[in-house]
Design an enzyme around this catalytic site. Structure first.
Site, PDB file in Angstrom:
ATOM      1  N   ASP A 158      -1.312  -1.400   1.137  1.00 49.09           N
ATOM      2  CA  ASP A 158      -0.557  -2.053   0.063  1.00 49.09           C
ATOM      3  C   ASP A 158       0.935  -2.092   0.388  1.00 49.09           C
ATOM      4  O   ASP A 158       1.445  -1.225   1.103  1.00 49.09           O
ATOM      5  CB  ASP A 158      -0.797  -1.277  -1.249  1.00 49.09           C
ATOM      6  CG  ASP A 158      -0.416  -2.100  -2.469  1.00 49.09           C
ATOM      7  OD1 ASP A 158      -0.198  -3.328  -2.325  1.00 49.09           O
ATOM      8  OD2 ASP A 158      -0.341  -1.527  -3.576  1.00 49.09           O
TER       9      ASP A 158
ATOM     10  N   ASN B  20      -8.810 -10.112  -5.411  1.00 47.88           N
ATOM     11  CA  ASN B  20      -7.682 -10.790  -4.764  1.00 47.88           C
ATOM     12  C   ASN B  20      -7.765 -12.319  -4.826  1.00 47.88           C
ATOM     13  O   ASN B  20      -6.774 -13.006  -4.572  1.00 47.88           O
ATOM     14  CB  ASN B  20      -7.524 -10.341  -3.302  1.00 47.88           C
ATOM     15  CG  ASN B  20      -6.872  -8.976  -3.156  1.00 47.88           C
ATOM     16  OD1 ASN B  20      -7.105  -8.255  -2.192  1.00 47.88           O
ATOM     17  ND2 ASN B  20      -6.035  -8.585  -4.125  1.00 47.88           N
TER      18      ASN B  20
HETATM   19  C1  FPP Z   1      -1.823  -5.748  -0.168  1.00 48.32           C
HETATM   20  O1  FPP Z   1      -0.421  -5.913  -0.208  1.00 48.32           O
HETATM   21  C2  FPP Z   1      -2.376  -6.350   1.036  1.00 48.32           C
HETATM   22  C3  FPP Z   1      -3.348  -7.302   1.085  1.00 48.32           C
HETATM   23  C4  FPP Z   1      -4.002  -7.869  -0.102  1.00 48.32           C
HETATM   24  C5  FPP Z   1      -3.784  -7.898   2.341  1.00 48.32           C
HETATM   25  C6  FPP Z   1      -3.961  -6.964   3.496  1.00 48.32           C
HETATM   26  C7  FPP Z   1      -4.048  -7.768   4.707  1.00 48.32           C
HETATM   27  C8  FPP Z   1      -3.483  -7.467   5.871  1.00 48.32           C
HETATM   28  C9  FPP Z   1      -2.789  -6.202   6.187  1.00 48.32           C
HETATM   29  C10 FPP Z   1      -3.571  -8.510   6.935  1.00 48.32           C
HETATM   30  C11 FPP Z   1      -4.411  -8.243   8.083  1.00 48.32           C
HETATM   31  C12 FPP Z   1      -5.700  -7.606   7.892  1.00 48.32           C
HETATM   32  C13 FPP Z   1      -6.688  -7.606   8.794  1.00 48.32           C
HETATM   33  C14 FPP Z   1      -7.851  -6.730   8.579  1.00 48.32           C
HETATM   34  C15 FPP Z   1      -6.667  -8.440  10.005  1.00 48.32           C
HETATM   35  P1  FPP Z   1       0.218  -6.714  -1.430  1.00 48.32           P
HETATM   36  O2  FPP Z   1       0.263  -8.161  -1.063  1.00 48.32           O
HETATM   37  O3  FPP Z   1      -0.538  -6.419  -2.673  1.00 48.32           O
HETATM   38  O4  FPP Z   1       1.659  -6.105  -1.485  1.00 48.32           O
HETATM   39  P2  FPP Z   1       2.577  -5.951  -2.793  1.00 48.32           P
HETATM   40  O5  FPP Z   1       1.878  -4.954  -3.682  1.00 48.32           O
HETATM   41  O6  FPP Z   1       3.864  -5.397  -2.236  1.00 48.32           O
HETATM   42  O7  FPP Z   1       2.724  -7.299  -3.417  1.00 48.32           O
END
Ligand code: FPP
Length: 252
Positions: free
Chosen positions: A18, A66
């Site tokens: 996250d 998501n």
């Molecule tokens: C949460 O951060 C992250 C995600 C929903 C996506 C995770 C994906 C990756 C790390 C990309 C690559 C993954 C693979 C397996 C190739 P957020 O967007 O909720 O962050 P925030 O809370 O700061 O808005």
């Protein structure tokens, strides 16, 4: 030496990655730049897990919830998964890592489903660490699906309700046959499980860090492993029992 019941090295680590969006915002970049930068931390956490001798690493890449994000972000994330799956396979093979995607993949495009299947096939001979990517996954989805499967077996006459015990349920879950996660890590400062490992987290050690996922490097991961190494796992036993028997108390 586990005589003091200290946990040492986790066999299975599960991570909620996250903070990508906030990492990008801090830099006045679009959210997607954070996800892209997050791929580097995926790579490093895989390599560090291999180096330390972790047996299973499960990463929560995309939850069942998501899909509620802006359509543009979802679509860019799907593109990122496609590219990462293609690009990372070689590196996974070099590290003897077997890749497995858990979650309801039927919601993904045919192309992404094919790419997932191909990446799994390409690494299925690897017998080192298992890398599980949870994509369109939810703990409740998993438990619901397992319940439905058991109900179907009962309805078909192949299973008696008395035979439904914890191991029968566990055997129907996506994590069947794997040790439960020993260490759960969530980056980005929130302290919740967010419908990730629900059944499996009964005795998992929980580690939360404010570090945003793109900044979660080898040192940050080592800190999490150090936290785990200092925990005494008791699985319902008393601290004295664990110390006397020299066991971590892990069942089975
Ligand atoms: C949460 O951060 C992250 C995600 C929903 C996506 C995770 C994906 C990756 C790390 C990309 C690559 C993954 C693979 C397996 C190739 P957020 O967007 O909720 O962050 P925030 O809370 O700061 O808005």
């Amino acid at each position: 030496m586990e005589g003091d019941g200290l946990a040492r090295l986790p066999r299975h680590v599960a991570i909620i990655m996250d903070g990508n969006g906030r990492w990008a915002k801090q830099r006045e970049l679009p959210r997607h730049a954070g996800h892209k930068a997050g791929v580097g931390s995926v790579r490093s956490s895989v390599e560090e897990s291999v180096r330390h001798g972790v047996e299973v690493l499960t990463l929560f890449a995309f939850s069942s919830e998501n899909w509620k994000r802006p359509q543009k972000e979802v679509s860019l994330l799907m593109d990122l998964f496609m590219v990462a799956l293609q690009r990372e396979v070689k590196r996974l093979k070099r590290n003897n890592v077997r890749l497995r995607i858990i979650g309801d993949r039927s919601a993904f495009s045919d192309k992404l489903q094919q790419r997932i299947a191909q990446a799994e096939t390409d690494t299925d001979q690897c017998n080192g660490m298992l890398l599980q990517i949870a994509a369109n996954y939810g703990g409740r989805w998993d438990i619901t699906r397992a319940t439905r499967r058991l109900a179907e077996r009962v309805a078909a006459g192949g299973l008696h309700p008395d035979q439904i015990d914890e191991s029968a349920i566990a055997a129907e879950l996506s994590f069947a046959g794997l040790p439960d996660p020993d260490l759960f890590i969530r980056t980005g400062g929130e302290q919740r499980i967010s419908n990730f490992i629900l059944w499996q987290c009964a005795y998992t050690e929980l580690y939360f860090t404010d570090t945003y996922w793109p900044d979660f490097d080898a040192d940050a991961y080592s800190e999490a492993l150090d936290f785990y190494a200092g925990r005494q796992r008791r699985f319902g036993m008393t601290g004295e029992q664990v110390e006397e028997t020299g066991s971590t108390g892990r069942p089975g």
